[in-house]
Design an enzyme around this catalytic site. Structure first.
Site, PDB file in Angstrom:
ATOM      1  N   LYS A  78     113.789  -4.787 -13.558  1.00 10.79           N
ATOM      2  CA  LYS A  78     113.032  -5.632 -12.654  1.00 10.79           C
ATOM      3  C   LYS A  78     111.847  -4.855 -12.094  1.00 10.79           C
ATOM      4  O   LYS A  78     111.915  -3.641 -11.891  1.00 10.79           O
ATOM      5  CB  LYS A  78     113.915  -6.106 -11.501  1.00 10.79           C
ATOM      6  CG  LYS A  78     115.103  -6.960 -11.920  1.00 10.79           C
ATOM      7  CD  LYS A  78     114.669  -8.300 -12.446  1.00 10.79           C
ATOM      8  CE  LYS A  78     115.873  -9.197 -12.738  1.00 10.79           C
ATOM      9  NZ  LYS A  78     115.465 -10.472 -13.356  1.00 10.79           N
ATOM     10  N   ASN A 104     107.949  -8.522 -16.533  1.00 12.56           N
ATOM     11  CA  ASN A 104     107.227  -9.555 -15.803  1.00 12.56           C
ATOM     12  C   ASN A 104     106.521  -8.963 -14.594  1.00 12.56           C
ATOM     13  O   ASN A 104     106.913  -7.921 -14.075  1.00 12.56           O
ATOM     14  CB  ASN A 104     108.201 -10.632 -15.302  1.00 12.56           C
ATOM     15  CG  ASN A 104     108.780 -11.462 -16.425  1.00 12.56           C
ATOM     16  OD1 ASN A 104     108.165 -11.626 -17.478  1.00 12.56           O
ATOM     17  ND2 ASN A 104     109.970 -11.993 -16.212  1.00 12.56           N
ATOM     18  N   LYS A 186     100.560 -13.274 -18.945  1.00 14.15           N
ATOM     19  CA  LYS A 186     102.007 -13.425 -18.763  1.00 14.15           C
ATOM     20  C   LYS A 186     102.336 -13.775 -17.317  1.00 14.15           C
ATOM     21  O   LYS A 186     103.243 -14.573 -17.049  1.00 14.15           O
ATOM     22  CB  LYS A 186     102.725 -12.137 -19.173  1.00 14.15           C
ATOM     23  CG  LYS A 186     104.249 -12.201 -19.040  1.00 14.15           C
ATOM     24  CD  LYS A 186     104.858 -13.293 -19.908  1.00 14.15           C
ATOM     25  CE  LYS A 186     106.369 -13.392 -19.747  1.00 14.15           C
ATOM     26  NZ  LYS A 186     107.085 -12.231 -20.302  1.00 14.15           N
ATOM     27  N   ASN A 204     113.825 -24.379 -18.246  1.00 13.24           N
ATOM     28  CA  ASN A 204     112.371 -24.345 -18.412  1.00 13.24           C
ATOM     29  C   ASN A 204     111.786 -25.675 -18.882  1.00 13.24           C
ATOM     30  O   ASN A 204     110.811 -26.177 -18.323  1.00 13.24           O
ATOM     31  CB  ASN A 204     111.980 -23.244 -19.406  1.00 13.24           C
ATOM     32  CG  ASN A 204     112.253 -21.856 -18.875  1.00 13.24           C
ATOM     33  OD1 ASN A 204     112.780 -21.674 -17.780  1.00 13.24           O
ATOM     34  ND2 ASN A 204     111.922 -20.851 -19.665  1.00 13.24           N
TER      35      ASN A 204
END
Length: 304
Positions: A78, A104, A186, A204
């Site tokens: 993370k 991410n 992204k 999603n």
């Protein structure tokens, strides 16, 4: 090639598992003891795209020092843990080791560059979706393009070899000369999908089934695009809003990583995604009210 996957949740296991299936020497590194023990005793179970199978011969450790030096470290922790995790795994890094981030959010490139040096770092994005089902078990729920590039924008033999290795493992790969465009592209996808799925509990693809979630997605993305325009960042995709919807469709059955975190009462990456958009907007004298609301709602869910 000897590879270590640093942070082996759903996505780390997907990449580590498929690389091991392709014959590469892969070590999974994760702090979750039951997960590591399950992989070592029973193998890694992957279901979904490609069918259900057990990947044997993949190693797993809780202590990165037990893995020894490797040729490639793939970082999937993370965003909130990037600095701590990489500092604790420096014994993985030898003179010729390269580090790939497919994480991410914003800030990972900067954190890793500070620790291992920008010349060693490869940045990238992935459109694959994966769900952690339990210790040693994942579901591959969506697939798409993996794009990688050096921070310098130049291509070198290692980068070309890495693209070939990922393709051998079944990933569709492109090399990019515009890494920051990759990272922000992204981020836009994460902004459009992750918080909304975490708040609503929807997979999603279902975000596109409801006019209100679809409109909120568009509004959140527009706020990021205004920040991108003001910062002068060139995106790789000419129509980012359309691309977010395409990712929703290609990963329709996937539960986003943020939804998985909320469901499992884990800390999310909201600070590095919607929170980062709010912070960047404020630096530019802009407001991002939709992202601010999404940020505060997920922070509330995270605190419950």
């Amino acid at each position: 090639m000897k590879i270590a996957i640093l942070g082996s949740g759903a996505m780390g296991c997907l990449y580590g598992g498929r690389l091991a299936e392709a014959g590469f020497d892969v070590t999974i590194v994760d702090v979750w003891k039951e997960h590591v023990e399950g992989i070592n005793s029973d193998g890694l179970s992957i279901e979904g795209i490609g069918g259900k199978r057990i990947v044997k011969g993949i190693k797993a450790v809780t202590d990165p020092n037990r893995a020894g030096q490797v040729d490639l470290v793939v970082v999937f922790v993370k965003a909130t843990l990037t600095k701590t995790a990489m500092e604790g795994a420096l014994r993985l890094v030898g003179d010729s080791t390269r580090v790939l981030t497919l994480q991410n959010g914003l800030g990972n490139v900067e954190a890793l560059s500070d620790i291992v040096g920008p010349d060693r770092l490869i940045a990238g994005t992935t459109a694959h979706g994966s769900t952690l089902l339990g210790p040693g078990s994942i579901k591959h729920a969506g697939e798409g393009l993996t794009v990688i590039g050096n921070l310098s924008g130049k291509t070198d033999p290692f980068l070309e070899d890495l693209a070939a290795i990922l393709e051998k493992a079944g990933f569709s790969v492109q090399i990019s000369e515009n890494v920051m465009g990759l990272i922000w592209g992204k981020l836009i996808v994460n902004v459009g999908i992750n918080a909304l799925t975490a708040i609503t509990g929807l997979r999603n693809g279902r975000l596109l089934d409801f006019p209100d979630t679809k409109e909120l997605m568009r509004m959140a993305v527009e706020e990021v695009l205004e920040v991108v325009r003001r910062k002068g960042i060139v995106l790789n995709d000419p129509d980012p809003a359309r691309h977010v919807e395409e990712v929703c469709r290609s990963t329709a059955e996937n539960r986003s990583s943020m939804l998985q975190d909320v469901m499992n009462r884990r800390r999310t990456e909201i600070d590095a995604i919607n929170g980062a958009v709010v912070a960047e907007a404020e630096k530019l004298g802009l407001s991002a009210p939709v992202n601010l609301v999404l940020f505060k709602l997920v922070k509330t869910l995270q605190a419950m």
